[in-house]
Design a protein around this motif. Structure first.
Motif, PDB file in Angstrom:
ATOM      1  N   UNK A  77     -25.563  -9.675  76.068  1.00 55.12           N
ATOM      2  CA  UNK A  77     -26.620  -9.505  77.066  1.00 55.12           C
ATOM      3  C   UNK A  77     -26.959  -8.036  77.283  1.00 55.12           C
ATOM      4  N   UNK A  78     -26.039  -7.144  76.941  1.00 53.49           N
ATOM      5  CA  UNK A  78     -26.296  -5.719  77.094  1.00 53.49           C
ATOM      6  C   UNK A  78     -26.655  -5.097  75.751  1.00 53.49           C
ATOM      7  N   UNK A  79     -25.670  -4.901  74.876  1.00 50.26           N
ATOM      8  CA  UNK A  79     -25.903  -4.222  73.595  1.00 50.26           C
ATOM      9  C   UNK A  79     -25.227  -4.991  72.464  1.00 50.26           C
ATOM     10  N   UNK A  80     -25.919  -5.101  71.337  1.00 47.32           N
ATOM     11  CA  UNK A  80     -25.359  -5.692  70.131  1.00 47.32           C
ATOM     12  C   UNK A  80     -25.350  -4.638  69.039  1.00 47.32           C
ATOM     13  N   UNK A  81     -24.182  -4.400  68.456  1.00 43.08           N
ATOM     14  CA  UNK A  81     -24.052  -3.475  67.328  1.00 43.08           C
ATOM     15  C   UNK A  81     -23.686  -4.275  66.087  1.00 43.08           C
ATOM     16  N   UNK A  82     -24.412  -4.039  64.990  1.00 42.94           N
ATOM     17  CA  UNK A  82     -24.122  -4.672  63.700  1.00 42.94           C
ATOM     18  C   UNK A  82     -23.941  -3.565  62.669  1.00 42.94           C
ATOM     19  N   UNK A  83     -22.828  -3.622  61.944  1.00 44.09           N
ATOM     20  CA  UNK A  83     -22.491  -2.617  60.938  1.00 44.09           C
ATOM     21  C   UNK A  83     -22.275  -3.319  59.608  1.00 44.09           C
ATOM     22  N   UNK A  84     -22.829  -2.741  58.535  1.00 40.47           N
ATOM     23  CA  UNK A  84     -22.562  -3.246  57.188  1.00 40.47           C
ATOM     24  C   UNK A  84     -22.176  -2.090  56.290  1.00 40.47           C
ATOM     25  N   UNK A  85     -21.136  -2.304  55.489  1.00 39.92           N
ATOM     26  CA  UNK A  85     -20.729  -1.323  54.487  1.00 39.92           C
ATOM     27  C   UNK A  85     -20.437  -2.063  53.188  1.00 39.92           C
ATOM     28  N   UNK A  86     -21.042  -1.601  52.120  1.00 43.85           N
ATOM     29  CA  UNK A  86     -20.883  -2.214  50.812  1.00 43.85           C
ATOM     30  C   UNK A  86     -21.993  -1.718  49.913  1.00 43.85           C
ATOM     31  N   UNK A  87     -22.233  -2.407  48.818  1.00 46.64           N
ATOM     32  CA  UNK A  87     -23.310  -2.011  47.913  1.00 46.64           C
ATOM     33  C   UNK A  87     -24.654  -2.452  48.464  1.00 46.64           C
ATOM     34  N   UNK A  88     -25.631  -1.569  48.390  1.00 47.72           N
ATOM     35  CA  UNK A  88     -27.008  -1.895  48.737  1.00 47.72           C
ATOM     36  C   UNK A  88     -27.818  -2.055  47.456  1.00 47.72           C
ATOM     37  N   UNK A  89     -28.599  -3.126  47.370  1.00 46.86           N
ATOM     38  CA  UNK A  89     -29.418  -3.420  46.196  1.00 46.86           C
ATOM     39  C   UNK A  89     -30.857  -3.652  46.649  1.00 46.86           C
ATOM     40  N   UNK A  90     -31.725  -3.937  45.696  1.00 47.45           N
ATOM     41  CA  UNK A  90     -33.101  -4.300  46.031  1.00 47.45           C
ATOM     42  C   UNK A  90     -33.485  -5.568  45.309  1.00 47.45           C
ATOM     43  N   UNK A  91     -34.418  -6.313  45.916  1.00 49.73           N
ATOM     44  CA  UNK A  91     -34.929  -7.509  45.247  1.00 49.73           C
ATOM     45  C   UNK A  91     -36.154  -7.139  44.422  1.00 49.73           C
ATOM     46  N   UNK A  92     -36.842  -8.147  43.900  1.00 48.32           N
ATOM     47  CA  UNK A  92     -37.992  -7.889  43.019  1.00 48.32           C
ATOM     48  C   UNK A  92     -39.142  -7.216  43.752  1.00 48.32           C
ATOM     49  N   UNK A  93     -39.164  -7.276  45.096  1.00 48.90           N
ATOM     50  CA  UNK A  93     -40.211  -6.631  45.883  1.00 48.90           C
ATOM     51  C   UNK A  93     -39.783  -5.256  46.377  1.00 48.90           C
ATOM     52  N   UNK A  96     -17.886  -5.266  52.458  1.00 50.46           N
ATOM     53  CA  UNK A  96     -17.536  -5.839  51.158  1.00 50.46           C
ATOM     54  C   UNK A  96     -16.986  -4.708  50.305  1.00 50.46           C
ATOM     55  N   UNK A  97     -15.744  -4.830  49.894  1.00 46.24           N
ATOM     56  CA  UNK A  97     -15.103  -3.785  49.098  1.00 46.24           C
ATOM     57  C   UNK A  97     -14.817  -4.219  47.666  1.00 46.24           C
ATOM     58  N   UNK A  98     -14.650  -5.534  47.453  1.00 47.42           N
ATOM     59  CA  UNK A  98     -14.270  -6.041  46.121  1.00 47.42           C
ATOM     60  C   UNK A  98     -15.462  -6.745  45.472  1.00 47.42           C
ATOM     61  N   UNK A  99     -15.874  -6.243  44.321  1.00 48.87           N
ATOM     62  CA  UNK A  99     -17.014  -6.791  43.592  1.00 48.87           C
ATOM     63  C   UNK A  99     -16.577  -7.230  42.203  1.00 48.87           C
ATOM     64  N   UNK A 100     -17.186  -8.308  41.720  1.00 55.85           N
ATOM     65  CA  UNK A 100     -16.826  -8.815  40.397  1.00 55.85           C
ATOM     66  C   UNK A 100     -17.582  -8.105  39.279  1.00 55.85           C
ATOM     67  N   UNK A 101     -18.793  -7.637  39.572  1.00 60.02           N
ATOM     68  CA  UNK A 101     -19.605  -6.956  38.560  1.00 60.02           C
ATOM     69  C   UNK A 101     -19.799  -5.484  38.882  1.00 60.02           C
ATOM     70  N   UNK A 102     -20.079  -5.176  40.127  1.00 59.91           N
ATOM     71  CA  UNK A 102     -20.299  -3.795  40.553  1.00 59.91           C
ATOM     72  C   UNK A 102     -18.970  -3.098  40.818  1.00 59.91           C
ATOM     73  N   UNK A 103     -19.043  -1.780  40.936  1.00 57.12           N
ATOM     74  CA  UNK A 103     -17.846  -0.993  41.220  1.00 57.12           C
ATOM     75  C   UNK A 103     -17.268  -1.354  42.580  1.00 57.12           C
TER      76      UNK A 103
END
Length: 370
Positions: A74-90, A14-21
């Motif tokens: 069945x062998x390997x699964x790779x998942x990549x995420x790039x963007x803003x990281x936030x936290x919830x109330x916990x 995610x590169x385009x944000x409406x509120x965050x940079x």
């Protein structure tokens, strides 16, 4: 290397944000990383086995492609995420969607939701790469005793690589083509690492990224792995040291890091990896050992089901593999720590065997909401 036909990768950004940079480097990360993973110098994933998910606006748009890849791998699964990281109330990690707002958990995707989707799959190994702020918070979830991800990856384990510490910020330098962490990762995939073996595993890449990014004054990545997941090969090295093979020896050999051993099983797996890295047979190790021990003693050591009760044989074994006195001391400290933890939390004696029963619960599947 993972089997390309049985492996999948899903790259989310995610590169385009409406509120965050906004993060323009993310737009460049995704196609560059997809090209690298599909090349012969890395996993050589065939068309359709590497999915790019750019600018997902809902949890379904982000998670559905991951669920499909988890089902197919069945062998390997790779998942990549790039963007803003936030936290919830916990205080738990959220992946920011384009409309993400701090403090509004429904504007992001919980890391727990990603784990639940991955847990429905049947891959032997899982690799999760998070290039976002606060991504180190995911490490705590990976270390949970009820970690479904590790439970699903019982053969080779799971590996999580986070661009930033638990309370740290990732970096998207203005004017640079890629984000700081992914840019260094791409440099390794495209150019290799000088002086390392001909094949680069995840652990070697992680150590190089830590050293390089720290030297540049940038956020230092973190990792958590299960069993021998760090030995999974990520790339063929374009700049190997002369005469090196997949498991070269020497002072800079890819020895396991004893500080990362969280359980006795990980310590014992580390002994197996040390012997593999040395490229020596048990007979050769016996000939090198000081004081001398027979090959059978070393064979019994690496086949133990619990920590060695005394240190002596382990120390002789590691020294024969080629570890320095300082490295052996670090291993001994890890052994002592794990023994103390085991003594503080003894396991209950197993009860009598119980006849297996059929689990009536259906296998969980991720479903698209109606």
């Amino acid at each position: 290397m993972p089997d390309p036909q049985g492996s999948r990768a899903v790259l989310v950004g995610v590169s385009r944000y409406t509120t965050l940079e906004s993060l323009p480097g993310v737009t460049n990360n995704l196609p560059a990383l997809a090209t690298a993973l599909s090349s012969g110098s890395s996993w050589a994933l065939p068309p359709g086995h590497c999915t790019v998910v750019a600018e997902p606006s809902t949890a379904v748009e982000m998670l559905d492609p991951i669920a499909e890849a988890a089902e197919a791998a069945r062998d390997t699964l790779l998942v990549y995420f790039c963007g803003h990281g936030l936290t919830d109330s916990r205080g738990e990690l959220l992946f920011g969607l384009p409309g993400a707002r701090p403090g509004w958990s429904h504007t992001g995707v919980a890391y727990q939701a990603l784990r639940d989707v991955i847990a429905t799959g049947r891959a032997r190994r899982y690799v999760i790469i998070l290039d976002c702020c606060l991504s180190g918070r995911a490490l705590g979830l990976m270390n949970s005793p009820a970690d479904l991800l590790a439970d699903q990856a019982v053969i080779e384990g799971s590996y999580l690589l986070a661009a930033a510490p638990e309370n740290g910020a990732a970096l998207a330098p203005p004017g640079e083509t890629y984000t700081a962490f992914t840019g260094e990762l791409l440099h390794v995939l495209e150019n290799g690492i000088d002086g390392e073996p001909a094949e680069l595993d995840l652990e070697t890449v992680y150590r190089h990224l830590r050293t390089t990014l720290r030297a540049k004054g940038r956020p230092v990545p973190q990792k958590r792995d299960r069993n021998t997941a760090g030995r999974l090969l990520l790339a063929r090295n374009r700049s190997p040291r002369p005469g090196s093979g997949a498991h070269g020896r020497g002072d800079d050999a890819r020895w396991p890091d004893p500080e990362t051993f969280l359980t006795p099983r990980m310590f014992l797996d580390g002994l197996i990896q040390a012997r593999s890295t040395s490229q020596a047979t048990f007979v050769e190790l016996s000939a090198r050992s000081q004081p001398h021990l027979g090959a059978g003693a070393f064979g019994r050591l690496v086949n133990l089901e619990e920590l060695p009760k005394i240190w002596k044989t382990t120390g002789i074994f590691l020294a024969a593999c080629g570890l320095t006195e300082q490295q052996c001391a670090a291993w001994k400290a890890s052994w002592a720590r794990l023994k103390a933890e085991a003594a503080a939390h003894p396991q209950p004696e197993p009860g009598p065997p119980v006849a297996p029963t059929q689990d009536p619960r259906p296998r969980r599947r991720w479903r698209r909401p109606a």
